[in-house]
Design an enzyme around this catalytic site. Structure first.
Site, PDB file in Angstrom:
ATOM      1  N   GLU A  45      15.807 -63.873  36.009  1.00 14.72           N
ATOM      2  CA  GLU A  45      15.752 -65.155  36.715  1.00 14.72           C
ATOM      3  C   GLU A  45      14.313 -65.500  37.101  1.00 14.72           C
ATOM      4  O   GLU A  45      13.907 -66.657  37.033  1.00 14.72           O
ATOM      5  CB  GLU A  45      16.576 -65.096  38.002  1.00 14.72           C
ATOM      6  CG  GLU A  45      18.062 -65.104  37.813  1.00 14.72           C
ATOM      7  CD  GLU A  45      18.761 -65.100  39.153  1.00 14.72           C
ATOM      8  OE1 GLU A  45      19.274 -66.165  39.536  1.00 14.72           O
ATOM      9  OE2 GLU A  45      18.772 -64.039  39.808  1.00 14.72           O
ATOM     10  N   LYS A  65      22.077 -73.486  42.857  1.00 11.91           N
ATOM     11  CA  LYS A  65      21.616 -72.928  41.582  1.00 11.91           C
ATOM     12  C   LYS A  65      22.693 -73.280  40.560  1.00 11.91           C
ATOM     13  O   LYS A  65      23.854 -72.893  40.704  1.00 11.91           O
ATOM     14  CB  LYS A  65      21.458 -71.407  41.694  1.00 11.91           C
ATOM     15  CG  LYS A  65      20.921 -70.756  40.426  1.00 11.91           C
ATOM     16  CD  LYS A  65      20.824 -69.247  40.567  1.00 11.91           C
ATOM     17  CE  LYS A  65      19.754 -68.873  41.550  1.00 11.91           C
ATOM     18  NZ  LYS A  65      19.441 -67.423  41.525  1.00 11.91           N
TER      19      LYS A  65
END
Length: 126
Positions: free
Chosen positions: A24, A101
């Site tokens: 990420e 997200k």
């Protein structure tokens, strides 16, 4: 005249590098941010002067800068955004911030995961 009044910004989109996983932090993810700021709007309603209100273009600039600073947790990013807004505009009574997200790495098919914070500005407490 007004009981409560708010300035809001909906669905700001960012690509940023927040996350616990190394992947990420390397590739990033897409985020959506929504804000609602409680502030007295009676003066700008009469004056028609942007200097008498919270300028949402300046709010966006704060959010953009904070989203550009990689963090492990969305909670941390959201707190920083809130603190910066309260510092810049002490007259903001509270803010509701939702940071999502869009593709969380959790093996589920969903529209997103994130945090929602309701922060109260200590400087405006009566």
């Amino acid at each position: 005249m007004l009981k409560d009044s708010y300035i809001y910004i909906q669905n700001l989109r960012f690509h940023a590098y927040h996350g616990v996983d190394a992947q990420e932090q390397l590739t990033g993810n897409d985020y959506v941010l929504n804000l609602r700021l409680q502030v007295d709007l009676e003066r700008p309603m009469v004056s028609d002067d942007v200097a008498d209100t919270v300028n949402y273009a300046q709010v966006y600039d704060i959010v953009r800068r904070e989203m550009g600073i990689p963090s492990k947790l969305l909670e941390h990013v959201a707190r920083r955004i809130g603190e910066r807004i309260f510092c810049r505009w002490p007259e903001v009574v509270s803010l509701l911030l939702r940071l999502t997200k869009l593709n969380p790495p959790m093996g589920a098919d969903c529209d997103g995961a994130g945090v929602e914070l309701y922060l109260i500005n200590d400087k405006t407490q009566r």
